[in-house]
Design a protein around this motif. Structure first.
Motif, PDB file in Angstrom:
ATOM      1  N   LEU A   1       6.409  -2.492 -15.417  1.00 51.32           N
ATOM      2  CA  LEU A   1       7.714  -2.996 -15.007  1.00 51.32           C
ATOM      3  C   LEU A   1       8.307  -3.852 -16.124  1.00 51.32           C
ATOM      4  N   GLN A   2       7.497  -4.742 -16.675  1.00 45.23           N
ATOM      5  CA  GLN A   2       7.975  -5.707 -17.659  1.00 45.23           C
ATOM      6  C   GLN A   2       8.336  -5.070 -19.001  1.00 45.23           C
ATOM      7  N   ARG A   3       7.471  -4.236 -19.517  1.00 39.10           N
ATOM      8  CA  ARG A   3       7.652  -3.723 -20.873  1.00 39.10           C
ATOM      9  C   ARG A   3       8.294  -2.349 -20.943  1.00 39.10           C
ATOM     10  N   LYS A   4       7.902  -1.470 -20.037  1.00 33.18           N
ATOM     11  CA  LYS A   4       8.410  -0.091 -20.093  1.00 33.18           C
ATOM     12  C   LYS A   4       9.604   0.143 -19.173  1.00 33.18           C
ATOM     13  N   LYS A   5       9.858  -0.826 -18.269  1.00 36.04           N
ATOM     14  CA  LYS A   5      10.966  -0.705 -17.312  1.00 36.04           C
ATOM     15  C   LYS A   5      10.855   0.563 -16.461  1.00 36.04           C
ATOM     16  N   THR A   6       9.619   0.924 -16.072  1.00 31.85           N
ATOM     17  CA  THR A   6       9.415   2.125 -15.261  1.00 31.85           C
ATOM     18  C   THR A   6       9.557   1.865 -13.763  1.00 31.85           C
ATOM     19  N   HIS A   7       9.605   0.584 -13.366  1.00 38.89           N
ATOM     20  CA  HIS A   7       9.747   0.225 -11.949  1.00 38.89           C
ATOM     21  C   HIS A   7      10.844  -0.829 -11.812  1.00 38.89           C
ATOM     22  N   ARG A   8      11.545  -0.804 -10.684  1.00 44.07           N
ATOM     23  CA  ARG A   8      12.498  -1.869 -10.363  1.00 44.07           C
ATOM     24  C   ARG A   8      11.760  -3.011  -9.673  1.00 44.07           C
ATOM     25  N   TYR A   9      10.775  -2.641  -8.839  1.00 45.45           N
ATOM     26  CA  TYR A   9      10.000  -3.664  -8.138  1.00 45.45           C
ATOM     27  C   TYR A   9       8.584  -3.170  -7.881  1.00 45.45           C
ATOM     28  N   VAL A  10       7.697  -4.135  -7.602  1.00 49.25           N
ATOM     29  CA  VAL A  10       6.317  -3.839  -7.222  1.00 49.25           C
ATOM     30  C   VAL A  10       5.986  -4.742  -6.042  1.00 49.25           C
ATOM     31  N   ILE A  11       5.404  -4.162  -5.008  1.00 47.57           N
ATOM     32  CA  ILE A  11       4.952  -4.939  -3.852  1.00 47.57           C
ATOM     33  C   ILE A  11       3.433  -4.905  -3.828  1.00 47.57           C
ATOM     34  N   PHE A  12       2.839  -6.090  -3.699  1.00 42.94           N
ATOM     35  CA  PHE A  12       1.384  -6.240  -3.678  1.00 42.94           C
ATOM     36  C   PHE A  12       0.945  -6.730  -2.306  1.00 42.94           C
ATOM     37  N   LYS A  13      -0.236  -6.307  -1.895  1.00 45.16           N
ATOM     38  CA  LYS A  13      -0.800  -6.819  -0.643  1.00 45.16           C
ATOM     39  C   LYS A  13      -2.256  -7.183  -0.864  1.00 45.16           C
ATOM     40  N   ILE A  14      -2.763  -8.020   0.016  1.00 47.15           N
ATOM     41  CA  ILE A  14      -4.178  -8.364  -0.026  1.00 47.15           C
ATOM     42  C   ILE A  14      -4.909  -7.371   0.859  1.00 47.15           C
ATOM     43  N   ASP A  15      -5.849  -6.650   0.270  1.00 53.61           N
ATOM     44  CA  ASP A  15      -6.703  -5.741   1.022  1.00 53.61           C
ATOM     45  C   ASP A  15      -7.917  -6.550   1.445  1.00 53.61           C
ATOM     46  N   GLU A  16      -7.973  -6.888   2.731  1.00 56.06           N
ATOM     47  CA  GLU A  16      -9.040  -7.771   3.211  1.00 56.06           C
ATOM     48  C   GLU A  16     -10.414  -7.105   3.165  1.00 56.06           C
ATOM     49  N   LYS A  17     -10.459  -5.780   3.268  1.00 56.55           N
ATOM     50  CA  LYS A  17     -11.753  -5.088   3.189  1.00 56.55           C
ATOM     51  C   LYS A  17     -12.301  -5.121   1.772  1.00 56.55           C
ATOM     52  N   LEU A  18     -11.431  -4.885   0.791  1.00 54.05           N
ATOM     53  CA  LEU A  18     -11.861  -4.926  -0.611  1.00 54.05           C
ATOM     54  C   LEU A  18     -11.907  -6.346  -1.160  1.00 54.05           C
ATOM     55  N   LYS A  19     -11.282  -7.272  -0.447  1.00 54.08           N
ATOM     56  CA  LYS A  19     -11.167  -8.663  -0.870  1.00 54.08           C
ATOM     57  C   LYS A  19     -10.495  -8.783  -2.238  1.00 54.08           C
ATOM     58  N   GLU A  20      -9.366  -8.059  -2.366  1.00 55.03           N
ATOM     59  CA  GLU A  20      -8.602  -8.159  -3.603  1.00 55.03           C
ATOM     60  C   GLU A  20      -7.139  -7.826  -3.373  1.00 55.03           C
ATOM     61  N   VAL A  21      -6.316  -8.286  -4.300  1.00 50.12           N
ATOM     62  CA  VAL A  21      -4.899  -7.974  -4.289  1.00 50.12           C
ATOM     63  C   VAL A  21      -4.724  -6.601  -4.932  1.00 50.12           C
ATOM     64  N   VAL A  22      -3.968  -5.732  -4.254  1.00 49.45           N
ATOM     65  CA  VAL A  22      -3.743  -4.367  -4.741  1.00 49.45           C
ATOM     66  C   VAL A  22      -2.250  -4.051  -4.716  1.00 49.45           C
ATOM     67  N   VAL A  23      -1.861  -3.022  -5.460  1.00 53.32           N
ATOM     68  CA  VAL A  23      -0.472  -2.548  -5.444  1.00 53.32           C
ATOM     69  C   VAL A  23      -0.270  -1.747  -4.168  1.00 53.32           C
ATOM     70  N   GLU A  24       0.749  -2.110  -3.403  1.00 54.71           N
ATOM     71  CA  GLU A  24       1.072  -1.359  -2.188  1.00 54.71           C
ATOM     72  C   GLU A  24       2.175  -0.338  -2.452  1.00 54.71           C
ATOM     73  N   LYS A  25       3.193  -0.741  -3.222  1.00 52.18           N
ATOM     74  CA  LYS A  25       4.336   0.155  -3.440  1.00 52.18           C
ATOM     75  C   LYS A  25       5.055  -0.229  -4.721  1.00 52.18           C
ATOM     76  N   THR A  26       5.609   0.787  -5.371  1.00 49.13           N
ATOM     77  CA  THR A  26       6.490   0.545  -6.507  1.00 49.13           C
ATOM     78  C   THR A  26       7.830   1.201  -6.212  1.00 49.13           C
ATOM     79  N   GLY A  27       8.889   0.602  -6.736  1.00 56.71           N
ATOM     80  CA  GLY A  27      10.227   1.159  -6.561  1.00 56.71           C
ATOM     81  C   GLY A  27      10.768   1.652  -7.880  1.00 56.71           C
ATOM     82  N   GLY A  28      11.351   2.813  -7.871  1.00 56.17           N
ATOM     83  CA  GLY A  28      11.923   3.400  -9.082  1.00 56.17           C
ATOM     84  C   GLY A  28      13.094   2.592  -9.617  1.00 56.17           C
TER      85      GLY A  28
END
Length: 145
Positions: free
Chosen positions: A27-54
């Motif tokens: 998103l920052q350098r290549k400008k391939t996304h307008r936005y990124v939404i992250f969520k906490i996956d409680e089973k994996l116990k980590e923050v993961v990418v949920e969705k990206t917007g074009g």
């Protein structure tokens, strides 16, 4: 799965998937996304990418992608034109914690935010929002100028 975990948010025990930083850099350098939404996956116990917007998606598309009753972290790349007629871009980190979300989720996101946010080097502004009016496009526009 252990290879995906790169960092740990010490106070909450949450890790951050490598994909999060990679997607942010896209998103920052290549400008391939307008936005990124992250969520906490409680089973994996980590923050993961949920969705990206074009890049063609609007701010309204971004806002409608956030759940009404659950917390999320999000990055939005806001493009605007200055009074001097220069094209600019500012990256916003948004901590979305709606008032209708579970208390456990609010606590989990609040305790993980600082260390996750540190992984995203290059964010210009941070917004904490509990309802859509706190992150309205006018709020974003005012902060960017």
């Amino acid at each position: 799965m252990a290879l995906l975990r790169s960092y740990s948010c010490a106070s909450s025990g949450m890790g951050v998937a490598n994909q999060c930083k990679d997607t942010f850099l896209e998103l920052q350098r290549k400008k391939t996304h307008r936005y990124v939404i992250f969520k906490i996956d409680e089973k994996l116990k980590e923050v993961v990418v949920e969705k990206t917007g074009g890049t063609a998606e609007s701010y309204n598309d971004f806002v409608s992608s956030l759940p009404e009753n659950d917390c999320r972290y999000a990055i939005y790349d806001f493009d605007f034109v200055t009074q001097e007629n220069c094209q600019k871009s500012k990256i916003f980190f948004i901590a979305w914690s709606p008032s209708m979300s579970r208390i456990r989720a609010k606590m989990l996101y609040a305790t993980s935010k600082a260390l996750f946010r540190q992984e995203l080097d290059g964010v210009h502004y941070e917004i904490q929002a509990t309802d859509p009016t706190e992150m309205d496009i006018e709020v974003i526009r005012d902060r960017a100028h």
